[in-house]
Design a protein around this motif. Structure first.
Motif, PDB file in Angstrom:
ATOM      1  N   ILE A 272      -6.292   2.663   8.807  1.00 24.49           N
ATOM      2  CA  ILE A 272      -6.590   3.622   7.622  1.00 24.49           C
ATOM      3  C   ILE A 272      -5.821   4.991   7.976  1.00 24.49           C
ATOM      4  O   ILE A 272      -6.099   5.654   8.823  1.00 24.49           O
ATOM      5  CB  ILE A 272      -8.061   3.768   7.296  1.00 24.49           C
TER       6      ILE A 272
ATOM      7  N   ARG B 236     -10.360  10.686   0.770  1.00 19.66           N
ATOM      8  CA  ARG B 236     -11.054   9.303   0.980  1.00 19.66           C
ATOM      9  C   ARG B 236     -12.624   9.286   0.770  1.00 19.66           C
ATOM     10  O   ARG B 236     -13.285  10.212   1.022  1.00 19.66           O
ATOM     11  CB  ARG B 236     -10.732   8.798   2.660  1.00 19.66           C
TER      12      ARG B 236
ATOM     13  N   ASP C 186      -8.269   1.252  -4.063  1.00 27.53           N
ATOM     14  CA  ASP C 186      -9.038   0.658  -2.874  1.00 27.53           C
ATOM     15  C   ASP C 186      -7.983   0.375  -1.695  1.00 27.53           C
ATOM     16  O   ASP C 186      -6.920  -0.128  -2.165  1.00 27.53           O
ATOM     17  CB  ASP C 186      -9.511  -0.757  -3.464  1.00 27.53           C
ATOM     18  N   LEU C 187      -8.338   0.943  -0.590  1.00 30.58           N
ATOM     19  CA  LEU C 187      -7.493   0.996   0.649  1.00 30.58           C
ATOM     20  C   LEU C 187      -7.698  -0.196   1.643  1.00 30.58           C
ATOM     21  O   LEU C 187      -6.948  -0.795   2.197  1.00 30.58           O
ATOM     22  CB  LEU C 187      -7.224   2.271   1.204  1.00 30.58           C
ATOM     23  N   TYR C 188      -9.168  -0.185   1.697  1.00 33.06           N
ATOM     24  CA  TYR C 188      -9.539  -1.213   2.972  1.00 33.06           C
ATOM     25  C   TYR C 188     -11.043  -1.477   2.272  1.00 33.06           C
ATOM     26  O   TYR C 188     -12.011  -0.935   1.957  1.00 33.06           O
ATOM     27  CB  TYR C 188      -9.737  -0.537   3.994  1.00 33.06           C
TER      28      TYR C 188
ATOM     29  N   LEU D  85      -5.726  -5.896   0.441  1.00 36.23           N
ATOM     30  CA  LEU D  85      -5.715  -4.334   0.257  1.00 36.23           C
ATOM     31  C   LEU D  85      -4.627  -3.836   1.196  1.00 36.23           C
ATOM     32  O   LEU D  85      -3.980  -4.472   2.079  1.00 36.23           O
ATOM     33  CB  LEU D  85      -6.986  -3.840   0.631  1.00 36.23           C
ATOM     34  N   LYS D  86      -4.311  -2.577   1.112  1.00 38.64           N
ATOM     35  CA  LYS D  86      -3.453  -1.834   2.097  1.00 38.64           C
ATOM     36  C   LYS D  86      -3.468  -1.960   3.531  1.00 38.64           C
ATOM     37  O   LYS D  86      -2.410  -2.294   4.216  1.00 38.64           O
ATOM     38  CB  LYS D  86      -3.189  -0.604   1.406  1.00 38.64           C
ATOM     39  N   TYR D  87      -4.974  -1.888   3.941  1.00 34.70           N
ATOM     40  CA  TYR D  87      -5.067  -1.763   5.362  1.00 34.70           C
ATOM     41  C   TYR D  87      -5.762  -2.950   5.785  1.00 34.70           C
ATOM     42  O   TYR D  87      -6.763  -3.350   5.003  1.00 34.70           O
ATOM     43  CB  TYR D  87      -6.041  -0.502   5.737  1.00 34.70           C
TER      44      TYR D  87
ATOM     45  N   PHE E  23     -11.724   4.297  -0.393  1.00 31.37           N
ATOM     46  CA  PHE E  23     -10.625   4.033  -1.520  1.00 31.37           C
ATOM     47  C   PHE E  23     -10.251   5.630  -1.505  1.00 31.37           C
ATOM     48  O   PHE E  23     -10.813   6.584  -1.068  1.00 31.37           O
ATOM     49  CB  PHE E  23     -11.265   3.872  -2.646  1.00 31.37           C
ATOM     50  N   ALA E  24      -9.141   5.894  -1.966  1.00 30.47           N
ATOM     51  CA  ALA E  24      -8.359   7.256  -2.219  1.00 30.47           C
ATOM     52  C   ALA E  24      -8.901   7.420  -3.681  1.00 30.47           C
ATOM     53  O   ALA E  24      -8.724   6.671  -4.595  1.00 30.47           O
ATOM     54  CB  ALA E  24      -6.823   6.923  -2.088  1.00 30.47           C
TER      55      ALA E  24
END
Length: 123
Positions: free
Chosen positions: A99, A108, A62-64, A91-93, A53-54
């Protein structure tokens, strides 16, 4: 001797320019699991969720994320390969290699959550 040192310096400089960092497609992750009383969770089915997450001053994004269903060994150790689990496609990725690690939207961080009963009730 001076020419030798000069050639060595040029070679090292060229090598540093040619070297490129690569993001791994997968990473081995190992953890020792304990229950609320501090006792090892031995030879048990467990659920694990790992999230990248960022982190910004205002929020976490949450990114991945990946989930795993695995078993601990006699020492309470669980091993998974991050990058080969079940991904959260919302999620984004969609892949570890995708990522963006440049932290343009926050630092991150990795969050690891466990369900000691082998399900998906992570904490």
């Amino acid at each position: 001797m001076k020419i030798k040192n000069t050639l060595l310096a040029i070679f090292v400089s060229l090598m540093s320019v040619c070297t490129m960092a690569q993001v791994p497609n997968a990473m081995r992750f190992q953890t020792t699991l304990r229950d609320a009383d501090g006792k090892l969770i031995k030879e048990s089915n467990v659920g694990i969720r790992i999230t990248i997450f960022a982190h910004t001053t205002a929020t976490n994004i949450d990114l991945y994320a990946e989930t795993f269903s695995t078993q601990t060994n006699a020492d309470g150790i669980a091993t998974v390969v991050f990058g080969e689990g079940t991904t959260d496609n919302k999620l984004k990725y969609k892949k570890v290699a995708d990522i963006d690690w440049t932290n343009t939207d926050g630092d991150r961080w990795m969050r690891v959550e466990i369900d000691p009963n082998g399900g998906t009730n992570y904490s």
